[in-house]
Design an enzyme around this catalytic site. Sequence first.
Site, short mmCIF file in Angstrom:
data_model
loop_
_atom_site.label_atom_id
_atom_site.label_comp_id
_atom_site.label_asym_id
_atom_site.label_seq_id
_atom_site.Cartn_x
_atom_site.Cartn_y
_atom_site.Cartn_z
N ILE A 47 32.55 54.93 18.54
CA ILE A 47 31.25 55.77 18.29
C ILE A 47 30.19 54.82 17.65
O ILE A 47 30.62 54.58 16.36
CB ILE A 47 31.73 57.03 17.51
N GLU A 48 29.10 54.71 18.06
CA GLU A 48 28.20 53.80 17.59
C GLU A 48 26.82 54.16 17.84
O GLU A 48 26.48 55.08 18.54
CB GLU A 48 28.38 52.30 18.33
#
Length: 563
Positions: free
Chosen positions: A383-384
């Site tokens: 998750i970025e």
Amino acid sequence: MRSVLRRTRRALLALVGSAALALAGAVALPGTAAAANILSNPGFETGGLSPWSCTGNLGSIVSSPVHGGSKALAGAVSSSDNAQCGQTVPVQPNTAYTLSGWVRGSYVYLGVDGGASTWTSSPSAYSQLSVSFTTGASQTSATIYVHGWYAQGTYYADDISLDGPGGGGGGSDTQAPTAPGNLTSTGKTSTSVSLSWSASSDNVGVTAYDVYSGANRVLSVSGTTATVSGLSPSTSYTFTVKARDAAGNVSGASNAVTVTTAANSGGGTTGFKQAAPYLYLGWGDPPNAASVMSSTGIKWYTLAFMLDSGGCNPAWDSSRPLTGGTDQSVINQIRSAGGDVVPSFGGWSGSKLGANCSSASALAGALQKVINAYGLKAIDMDIENSDEFENEAVQAKILTALKTVKANNPGLKTIVTFGTSTTGPTYYGNRLIEQAQSLNADIDVFTIMPFDFGGGSDMYGNTVNAAEGLKTKLKSTFGWDDATAYAHIGISGMNGLSDQQENTTPATWTKIRDWSNSHHIARLAYWAVNRDRPCAGGGVVSNCSGIDQSTWQFTSITAGFTG
């Protein structure tokens, strides 16, 4: 993964409009509300929810973001629960009232049960909502509520006011409810206890049940079940429950029940350990996976990246087919050599399923396609960037989807991977962890990426400090002890030079591996096997580390991780 090294609403249902509160039988003109807030704990400054109660135990008190004071309400909306939080107060019949409050989030509603409501679509900051209503000719109580919308992410509410005269007078209710009966424990983990009891009766009506641990009120709910979380493993707790009506009358206590929480029985404390460096088949001259396994002893690979090919359909790198292509061929080779894979969904760039799938249920369906295609034992959500990591609604969507697939696939391990500061999770990392707790997502491993954070020369020290910061956050959020928190931690580093010229040498990575073993964390990975080749002075490139090393040296070191 970032830059050169890291390539890579839903349509809402028709909204219900405001409806006027029924005034059947009213013959007198409504009275005028006095300018006084009759709600209790309107700004949540007590630090607790009471006397508010929230569906699904999805409400919590947070210190940021707030509108006024130091506290606010957060409602962790899921795909099946809008996290409605309400409070019932005594009111006077045939009287005008004004309800107002400050809210923030996507599609937040404020209203009175059975009557008027108002909503706002998606403010980027706190926005004030206000609605007026008139009580019925014989009405003596009103339930005020605030809620979000399904799968639209966490909402916030603060400084809620119901202006008007309180109920009371000669006919005020002074009769307390009967005590709840048959309190029993229906389940427990190392950090939570679930309870149920028989309903109380009241001359007007019970509005809430308060759950006590010893003398401390720990939870208020509207129904006859509750789960008390944030407890310590292997610890004895004694619970009672009291009923409360709209006038504030409180019953006697139920029977007491004593429960000892389990010993480290949740999530990643089941012996799950994974040494799994990233391998990217669409970039950086990918090596033969089976040959690397033979040379290094590595058994697991994290395969990057599973993305959206359009319409919430998973595909490798958005373009290579889910099955039948190069990726499946490599997976078959790895498994034939005695290893296995964990696909990584997301990354720094590209078209991501978490951001593009319209709802948590749609995202869960996409994840399930990949799980079914390969009979997976674990999945990683990387998750970025601003579309996922810095979007709290998307964070909640991802966590809800992970909760769904974990429930539907017994034994599946779920991993979330995200960036960090040198001292631990950033604001959005903390929010991710807090939402995981609020949603009961039961994430097995929270993996940090301790690089590209301006860490300077001491990559070992900064990596350890970041991991210790994560441990502290996990302990405070979930109520875990040190051992349980470490068992939920993963580290995903970068071999050689990072985008910011941080240098993790083989000696440094060995120290990080040894620290990870001695603290018994759950997962060790790095980006990427494609770069696990020497090229001293080669700079930041896709197919070598930019430093002097042996071929596959970082993979060999990682293979020595046992947890």
